[in-house]
Enzyme design. Structure first.
Site, PDB file in Angstrom:
ATOM      1  N   TRP A 149       0.831  -1.211   0.000  1.00 22.32           N
ATOM      2  CA  TRP A 149       0.000   0.000   0.000  1.00 22.32           C
ATOM      3  C   TRP A 149       0.861   1.254   0.000  1.00 22.32           C
ATOM      4  O   TRP A 149       0.480   2.278  -0.564  1.00 22.32           O
ATOM      5  CB  TRP A 149      -0.963  -0.026   1.186  1.00 22.32           C
ATOM      6  CG  TRP A 149      -1.685  -1.334   1.253  1.00 22.32           C
ATOM      7  CD1 TRP A 149      -1.769  -2.194   2.311  1.00 22.32           C
ATOM      8  CD2 TRP A 149      -2.399  -1.984   0.182  1.00 22.32           C
ATOM      9  NE1 TRP A 149      -2.477  -3.308   1.977  1.00 22.32           N
ATOM     10  CE2 TRP A 149      -2.881  -3.216   0.671  1.00 22.32           C
ATOM     11  CE3 TRP A 149      -2.655  -1.641  -1.139  1.00 22.32           C
ATOM     12  CZ2 TRP A 149      -3.613  -4.093  -0.118  1.00 22.32           C
ATOM     13  CZ3 TRP A 149      -3.382  -2.512  -1.928  1.00 22.32           C
ATOM     14  CH2 TRP A 149      -3.853  -3.727  -1.419  1.00 22.32           C
ATOM     15  N   ASP A 150       2.032   1.195   0.617  1.00 24.63           N
ATOM     16  CA  ASP A 150       2.964   2.319   0.527  1.00 24.63           C
ATOM     17  C   ASP A 150       3.376   2.567  -0.920  1.00 24.63           C
ATOM     18  O   ASP A 150       3.418   3.708  -1.393  1.00 24.63           O
ATOM     19  CB  ASP A 150       4.221   2.037   1.357  1.00 24.63           C
ATOM     20  CG  ASP A 150       4.026   2.348   2.830  1.00 24.63           C
ATOM     21  OD1 ASP A 150       3.186   3.193   3.155  1.00 24.63           O
ATOM     22  OD2 ASP A 150       4.732   1.741   3.661  1.00 24.63           O
TER      23      ASP A 150
END
Length: 403
Positions: A156-157
């Site tokens: 998700w980063d």
């Protein structure tokens, strides 16, 4: 384009590096002494962060005391300066007084403020808490396992960093056409939620009577799994299309056996869904072939087909096995990183006009403070000396480590 980056960890630095590799002048603002993520693992033998050096390639760095009003004002001056190429900031902190969107907009009406939050309401979250909250760790791992298995890749980063870059470019395009600035906000939780929705995971959870279970190394909804060869090596093999499937079965000498099994079960294995439903039976048949062939024999047979496959490697194995390919791939170039040494590092994977960017070293702490403040804000050496004496800015040029 000139971008001021006030960030740490993965997503927002990735945004800045992505744009720097496409030609933007990205100025990384760090507190005096360096950012908290400058020591993050993995590290070189001398403790220099390979993570930080790799994620901040090609940027310039200034060292400013952001806890002081004077320091924040100085950074604000840097953000709103620069004419048509400036007025853009990327941050993962919306709480820095004087550097929020509302304050900067009062100083420059067309400012573009790109902000990463953990949660939509401004609350905190990191990749691994978002993983836990969205259910993905409950699908990772072997069949029948009860606990959670995190993904070591901060998915998700990475996705959020690229969303930030896309949002920034869209906002800059809007400003170019209309003269209007705006704030762009991305929440890490929303990135995970959007991805789960876009891939059908959320719809399935809402509409299916039976929740999805762990599938080990099987590819969900298709035929793909890992196999062990006679010499104990492992391959990941995927047959997405009918052609893939036919060639996989043929290379294993199982065409007639699979046809007889299909007839007995009254199914058509050329249907992807049927291959998935009967993956254990089909996988068991194919496993026998792999177990009777060495890795070299299996690879030689698979190379003659369109079947998708790869041998499992560790990162160390990959770097050793692909050393020549790393050198020959235009994506990769040798970088001499101060405090680390020389190693192969990637530029941007985007090929623009037939060219790829060449990676540049990451900056030292405060490496460009003096030069930037002189060039962009017109400060004199005396001005810099006063700021340095009062602790507003950090390292002098003659104090930088030798590369």
């Amino acid at each position: 384009m000139r971008i001021v980056e006030i960030s740490s960890y993965v997503a927002s630095p990735l945004c800045g590096m992505t744009l720097a590799q496409l030609g933007a002048d990205v100025i990384r603002v760090e507190p005096v002494g360096g950012a908290v993520d400058r020591s993050r693992w993995p590290v070189a033998d001398n403790g220099t962060s390979l993570y930080w050096s790799s994620l901040n390639k090609g940027k310039r760095a200034v060292e400013v005391d952001l806890s002081s009003e004077h320091g924040r004002r100085l950074v604000g001056d840097l953000i709103v300066s620069g004419g048509s190429r400036g007025g853009i900031v990327v941050s993962n902190s919306g709480r820095l007084a004087g550097l929020n969107y509302e304050t900067l907009r009062e100083r420059r009406s067309d400012v573009i403020h790109v902000l990463l939050n953990g949660a939509r309401d401004g609350g905190t979250a990191v990749d691994y808490t978002v993983q836990a909250a969205t259910g993905f760790p409950m699908l990772t791992g072997p069949e029948g396992m009860a606990g959670a298995v995190n993904n070591p890749l901060p998915t998700w980063d990475v996705a959020a960093g690229l969303y930030l870059a896309v949002g920034l470019l869209a906002a800059e395009r809007h400003r170019l056409l209309t003269g209007e600035g705006q704030q762009v906000r991305v929440a890490l939780e929303d990135v995970a939620l959007a991805t789960a929705g876009n891939l059908g995971y959320l719809a399935e959870a809402q509409l299916s009577s039976s929740p999805r279970e762990r599938g080990g190394n099987d590819v969900f909804g298709s035929f793909g799994r890992d196999f062990t060869t006679a010499d104990g090596q492992r391959l990941m093999v995927v047959a997405l299309t009918v052609r893939h499937w036919r060639e996989l079965v043929e290379v294993a000498g199982l065409t007639e056996v699979v046809a007889a099994l299909a007839s007995a079960l009254r199914v058509d294995f050329e249907e992807e869904s049927e291959r998935y439903r009967h993956r254990r039976l089909l996988g068991g048949l194919l496993a026998g072939w792999f177990e009777s062939h060495s890795l070299a024999q299996a690879e030689a047979a698979l190379r003659a087909t369109r079947v998708l496959w790869a041998r499992y490697r560790s990162f160390s194995d990959f770097a050793a096995d692909r050393a020549r390919l790393l050198r020959e791939n235009p994506l990769m170039s040798e970088v001499r990183q101060p405090g680390v040494g020389t190693y192969w590092a990637p530029g941007s994977p985007l090929v623009m006009g037939g060219r790829q960017s060449v990676p540049e070293p990451a900056p030292l702490v405060g490496q460009h403070t003096d030069a930037l403040l002189r060039a962009e804000l017109g400060l004199s050496q005396d001005d810099l000396a006063v700021l340095r004496k009062s602790g507003v800015i950090g390292t002098r040029e003659d104090e930088w480590p030798v590369a």
